[in-house]
Design an enzyme around this catalytic site. Structure first.
Site, mmCIF file in Angstrom:
data_model
loop_
_atom_site.group_PDB
_atom_site.id
_atom_site.type_symbol
_atom_site.label_atom_id
_atom_site.label_comp_id
_atom_site.label_asym_id
_atom_site.label_seq_id
_atom_site.Cartn_x
_atom_site.Cartn_y
_atom_site.Cartn_z
ATOM 1 N N ARG A 256 6.050 48.823 10.664
ATOM 2 C CA ARG A 256 5.622 47.433 10.420
ATOM 3 C C ARG A 256 6.609 46.729 9.479
ATOM 4 O O ARG A 256 6.208 45.981 8.592
ATOM 5 C CB ARG A 256 4.220 47.426 9.811
ATOM 6 C CG ARG A 256 3.328 46.328 10.379
ATOM 7 C CD ARG A 256 2.079 46.175 9.541
ATOM 8 N NE ARG A 256 1.157 45.231 10.147
ATOM 9 C CZ ARG A 256 0.393 44.386 9.466
ATOM 10 N NH1 ARG A 256 0.435 44.363 8.157
ATOM 11 N NH2 ARG A 256 -0.416 43.576 10.079
ATOM 12 N N ASP B 16 -5.629 47.396 2.124
ATOM 13 C CA ASP B 16 -5.065 47.777 3.425
ATOM 14 C C ASP B 16 -3.945 48.805 3.242
ATOM 15 O O ASP B 16 -3.400 48.978 2.135
ATOM 16 C CB ASP B 16 -4.516 46.498 4.082
ATOM 17 C CG ASP B 16 -4.477 46.584 5.600
ATOM 18 O OD1 ASP B 16 -4.621 47.679 6.148
ATOM 19 O OD2 ASP B 16 -4.277 45.522 6.234
ATOM 20 N N ASP C 255 -9.353 47.834 13.878
ATOM 21 C CA ASP C 255 -8.829 46.501 14.173
ATOM 22 C C ASP C 255 -9.340 45.993 15.513
ATOM 23 O O ASP C 255 -9.129 44.833 15.864
ATOM 24 C CB ASP C 255 -7.293 46.526 14.201
ATOM 25 C CG ASP C 255 -6.707 46.270 12.822
ATOM 26 O OD1 ASP C 255 -7.459 45.883 11.917
ATOM 27 O OD2 ASP C 255 -5.486 46.457 12.660
HETATM 28 C C1 DGJ Z 1 -4.340 45.363 9.281
HETATM 29 C C2 DGJ Z 1 -5.806 45.147 9.056
HETATM 30 O O1 DGJ Z 1 -6.549 46.107 9.724
HETATM 31 C C3 DGJ Z 1 -6.173 43.729 9.485
HETATM 32 O O2 DGJ Z 1 -7.556 43.545 9.378
HETATM 33 C C4 DGJ Z 1 -5.418 42.764 8.639
HETATM 34 O O3 DGJ Z 1 -5.845 42.851 7.310
HETATM 35 C C5 DGJ Z 1 -3.924 43.029 8.748
HETATM 36 N N1 DGJ Z 1 -3.598 44.406 8.522
HETATM 37 C C6 DGJ Z 1 -3.161 42.168 7.770
HETATM 38 O O4 DGJ Z 1 -1.830 42.441 7.753
#
Ligand code: DGJ
Length: 744
Positions: free
Chosen positions: A443, A478, A548
Site C-alpha cells: 500500500r 488501522d 472491508d
Molecule cells: C482500511 C480500512 O479497513 C478502511 O475501513 C479504511 O479505514 C481504510 N483503511 C483507510 O485507509
C-alpha cells in the site's frame, strides 16, 4: 478450590462443574497429560488412564525403566530429542549448539485468582474467587533454566488459561528457539479440525476436515494474526453439531505471528499446540532474564458448537475486553471512508455529519486523510492535522461535530510510514528493513519499527499533541500491510529473532499508553478490515472492524464465521451504499441494516445521497437499533442456518431472561417452489409462549422443536398465493426478515 494436588501420586486435577484437566509427574520428572474433557470425579490415582503399553522400536530415557518412553507417553509440555519424536513445545539452544534439555518437576503453587501477564493481553478475573491458578516449576539442572507452566481454571466458565514462563537462573546465555504457549495430548484422533480462513474482504470462513496421521496446521508469518488464518481453532467430534456434542476451542490471546498445530501420531494420539510461530523466532535469555509466552484460552463443551461459542463470547466479552465500554451498548456511528476516501474538505465532512445528526447517529468518525500531506503515497508517520483540510485542526472539527450533538472519533494508522513523510525523511532508521537491501512496499508504505520503544514514544507524542484539547471519544486504529524484511536497526544481530514479537509488544504498549492517557476512549481495531482480528486486540479495543467487505450478503458469511470464536459486540458492522463498493452488488437497505444490527452498528456512506424515503427508513433503523442494541450486542447468540451451505441463512439472539429474542433470516439466493424453510429456534423457554412480530403466538417448545415457518417465495411463488393480510416475509434475492419474539 478447584485444583487438587495428590501428594502421594503427584496428580494435579483441575476441575469445575463441567470439565476436568488431569496431569501427573512422570518418572523422568516431566509433566504428563492424563485427561482433558468432561468432568470426572476425583481420585488420587489416574495413572491407569495413561496407556503405557511398551511399543516396539522405541527408546527409553531412563536406563532403569526400559518400558517408559516419551514416544508413547502423553505429555503436557513436551520437549524434543529425548525419545519423543513428535512436535515439541519448546527448544532451548545452548552455547554448545545443543537443543537437548532435561526439565524436571521441582515444585508448584496453587492459589486463588489469576496472575497478570506483564506487557501482554490476557484473560483476567475481577475477584480471586472466580478462578484458581496452578504454577508448576521445572528446571533443567545443566543450564539452570527454569520453566513455569501456568494454568488458570475458571469456576463458572468452561475455560482454562495456559501459558509458560522461562527464567534463566544459570550462568550461560541460552536462546529460546521455540516457546509455544501450550501443548496438550489427547488419547485419540477422532476429531474434526475447524479453522477460520480467508483473505482480505472474505475473512474467517469456517473450514472443516478430519484429523489424520500427520500434521494439520494454520499459521501466520505476516507480523499480524492475519485475514488468512485466525489464531482460533476448534477440535470437534465428527458427530458434533451446532446443538450437541463435544468440542474444544483454542484461542490465542495474541496478535502477531502464530502457529496452531495438531499432530496425530502413529498410535492415534493427537497433540495440539499453539503459540508464537517458531519460524523466525528466537529469544535471547541472558542469565537472570525471563520470557513470558502469551496466553492460550482453552474452552470445552459438550453442548455443541453454539454452546462452545457462547462460552467464548462470555469469556472474551467479559474477561478479556476491558474498560468502560466493555459492558456498554456501542454508539451508532457514521464513518466517512466509503463516502470520501482521503479526499475531503472540512465542509464535505460536516455535510455528511449533519445528515448523520439528523437521523440520530451518535458518533461521527473521521477516517483516513486528515493528517500530514496525505495521499495514497504520502503522509503516514506525520500525525499533525492538515490545515488545508481541517483549518482548526482536530479540535476545530471535533468541536463542530460535538456542536451537532454527536461524539467525535478519528482514524489513525500509527504503525506505518510513507517514504514521502517528514518522519521518514528525519528518521529512515525508524522503518523495519534489512540493511543494504531492497525494501518491499505494501500500500505504498513501510512498517515502523515498533520493537524500538523510541519509535513508539515518537508516535505517541505526535498523536497526543494533535489530539490535545479535542473531545475525542473513539479511535479507529488501522494497520494496512504485512511485515516484510523484518529487521530492526535498534537490536543487535543476535536478537533479530525477537523483532516480530517485540514489534507486537510495542503495539500493545502504545495501546496501553493511549488508554492510560484517555481512559474513556472506545478503540476499534482494524487492519484492512479483519486482518488483525484476535483475542489479543480485544484486550485493548473491545471492537474490531470485521471486514472491508460491507456487502450485506458477504457480511452474513463473514459475521457468521466470526461468531464461532468472537462475540457479536466485538465486530464493527456498517450499512454502506449500493451498488456495493467491493462487489457492485445491490441489496435492499433493509437487509443491509438487518445484517449490521448484529454487531457494533453504524453507517459508512454519504447519507445525503439517499432519497427522503430512504432517510426516513434510516431514521427508523437507528431508532430500532438504539431500542434493541443491548439484546443484539449482549444477548445469547445462536447460529441457526449456515450461509456456507444454504441459500438462506439465519441466526438469533436471546435475552438473558429468555423473554425476548430477535431472529435474522437472510435470503442469499432466491429459489422457487422449494421445500419448506423450517427454522428450529434455540435458547427459548419451552414453557413460555412468544408473540412473533406482534402477530401470532407460538409456544417456545413449538418454535424450538418444530421451528418457525417463514412465509417465503421459495415455497410459495409470488403470484397471488398470499392472502392480502399475509405478505411473504422474504421474497427476492438478498431479501431478509427480522422476527421479533416477545414472551406473553
Ligand atoms: C482500511 C480500512 O479497513 C478502511 O475501513 C479504511 O479505514 C481504510 N483503511 C483507510 O485507509
Amino acid at each position: 478450590m478447584s485444583i487438587i494436588f495428590h501428594e502421594s501420586t503427584k496428580v494435579f486435577h483441575l476441575y469445575n462443574k463441567h470439565v476436568s484437566y488431569i496431569m501427573d509427574v512422570l518418572p523422568n520428572g516431566q509433566i504428563s497429560q492424563i485427561y482433558y474433557g468432561r468432568k470426572l470425579r476425583d481420585r488420587s490415582d489416574f495413572a491407569h488412564l495413561q496407556d503405557s503399553t511398551c511399543r516396539p522400536c522405541s527408546s527409553w530415557p531412563l536406563p532403569e525403566l526400559p518400558n517408559f518412553s516419551l514416544e508413547f507417553t502423553r505429555q503436557d509440555y513436551p520437549g524434543f530429542g529425548t525419545t519423543d519424536f513428535r512436535q515439541p513445545a519448546y527448544e532451548v539452544l545452548q552455547a554448545n549448539g545443543s537443543h537437548i534439555t532435561d526439565f524436571r518437576y521441582t515444585g508448584h503453587r496453587i492459589y486463588a485468582g489469576k496472575p497478570e501477564l506483564p506487557g501482554l493481553p490476557h484473560a483476567y478475573v475481577e475477584q480471586d474467587s472466580e478462578a484458581d491458578t496452578l504454577e508448576i516449576d521445572l528446571k533443567d539442572q545443566l543450564t539452570g533454566v527454569e520453566m513455569t507452566l501456568l494454568y488458570t481454571i475458571y469456576n463458572r466458565l468452561n475455560a482454562i488459561a495456559r501459558s509458560v514462563r522461562f527464567v534463566n537462573r544459570g550462568a550461560e546465555t541460552v536462546k529460546l528457539d521455540r516457546a509455544m504457549s501450550m501443548s496438550v495430548d489427547f488419547p485419540d484422533h477422532n476429531f474434526e479440525w475447524m479453522q477460520f480462513s480467508g483473505a482480505w474482504a472474505r475473512e474467517r470462513a469456517p473450514k472443516v476436515r478430519p484429523l489424520e496421521m500427520g500434521v494439520t496446521a494454520v499459521e501466520s508469518m505476516r507480523g499480524c494474526s492475519s485475514a488468512h488464518q485466525n489464531p482460533f481453532v476448534i477440535l470437534k467430534r465428527p458427530e458434533t453439531t451446532e446443538g450437541s456434542g463435544e468440542a474444544y476451542g483454542f484461542t490465542f490471546v495474541y496478535s502477531g505471528n502464530f502457529l496452531a498445530m495438531a499432530e496425530v501420531d502413529t498410535y492415534d494420539v493427537t497433540r495440539f499446540s499453539m503459540g508464537i510461530n517458531p519460524r523466525e523466532f528466537s529469544w535471547k535469555l541472558s542469565p537472570g532474564a525471563e520470557f513470558q509466552a502469551p496466553e492460550v484460552l482453552l474452552t470445552y463443551g459438550n453442548t455443541g458448537l453454539n454452546g462452545l461459542s457462547q462460552t467464548l463470547h462470555t469469556l472474551l466479552r467479559t474477561r478479556v475486553a476491558r474498560g468502560p465500554w466493555r459492558d456498554k451498548a456501542r454508539p451508532v456511528l457514521l464513518n466517512n471512508w466509503e463516502a470520501t476516501g482521503m479526499e475531503f474538505t472540512e465542509e464535505d465532512v460536516l455535510k455528511i455529519a449533519r445528515k448523520g445528526a439528523e437521523v440520530g447517529v451518535e458518533l461521527f468518525v473521521l477516517d483516513d486523510g486528515w493528517f500530514g500531506k496525505r495521499t495514497e503515497f504520502s503522509g503516514l508517520g506525520d500525525w499533525y492535522a492538515d490545515t488545508a483540510k481541517l483549518p482548526g485542526g482536530v479540535k476545530g472539527l471535533a468541536d463542530k461535530i460535538n456542536a451537532l450533538g454527536m461524539k467525535f472519533g478519528i482514524w489513525i494508522e500509527p504503525e506505518m510510514v510513507n517514504e514521502d513523510s517528514d518522519l521518514y525523511r528525519a528518521h529512515p532508521e525508524y522503518a523495519l528493513c534489512t540493511p543494504d537491501r531492497r525494501k518491499s512496499l505494501g500500500r505504498n508504505q513501510l512498517v515502523l519499527d515498533f520493537s524500538n520503544p523510541e519509535v513508539v514514544d515518537c508516535i505517541y507524542d505526535q498523536l497526543v499533541k494533535s489530539f490535545d484539547g479535542a473531545d475525542i471519544s473513539y479511535i479507529k486504529w488501522d494497520m494496512n500491510r504485512s511485515i516484510t524484511e523484518c529487521y530492526s536497526s535498534h537490536w543487535p544481530a543476535d536478537q533479530q529473532g525477537e523483532v516480530y514479537h517485540r514489534y507486537i509488544l510495542g503495539v500493545y504498549s502504545l495501546y496501553e499508553k493511549l488508554l492510560a492517557k484517555y481512559p474513556d476512549l472506545l478503540f476499534e481495531s482494524c487492519a484492512s478490515g479483519g486482518s488483525r482480528f484476535d483475542a489479543g486486540m480485544l484486550y485493548y479495543a473491545p471492537q474490531a472492524w470485521c471486514s472491508d467487505d460491507t456487502d450485506a450478503a458477504e457480511r452474513v458469511r463473514i459475521q457468521y464465521g466470526s461468531s464461532y470464536g468472537y462475540p457479536v459486540c466485538s465486530w464493527g458492522a456498517h450499512v454502506s451504499v449500493c451498488p456495493n463498493q467491493q462487489l457492485g452488488r445491490v441489496t435492499p437497505l433493509e437487509t443491509r441494516a438487518n445484517v449490521a444490527y448484529f454487531g457494533a452498528f453504524g453507517y459508512e456512506m454519504d447519507l445525503n445521497a439517499l432519497s427522503d424515503k430512504e432517510i426516513e427508513q434510516v431514521k427508523g433503523q437507528v431508532a430500532f437499533m438504539k431500542a434493541h442494541r443491548e439484546l443484539f450486542q449482549f444477548g445469547t447468540f445462536y447460529r441457526i442456518r449456515d450461509p456456507f451451505a444454504n441459500d438462506k441463512a439465519a441466526w438469533m439472539v436471546v435475552s438473558q431472561d429468555q423473554r425476548e429474542a430477535i431472529v435474522g433470516l437472510y435470503q442469499l439466493m432466491n429459489n422457487v417452489n422449494n421445500g419448506y424453510t423450517q427454522l428450529p429456534l434455540q435458547g427459548l423457554d419451552p414453557k413460555l409462549d412468544y408473540q412473533v412480530d406482534g402477530n401470532e403466538v407460538y409456544g417456545g417448545d413449538e418454535l424450538m422443536h418444530y421451528g418457525l415457518m417463514p412465509q417465503d417465495t421459495s415455497s410459495h411463488p409470488m403470484m397471488g398465493l398470499f392472502s392480502p393480510d399475509r405478505k411473504p416475509d422474504i421474497t427476492g434475492d438478498y431479501d431478509s426478515h427480522l422476527y421479533h419474539l416477545i414472551a406473553k
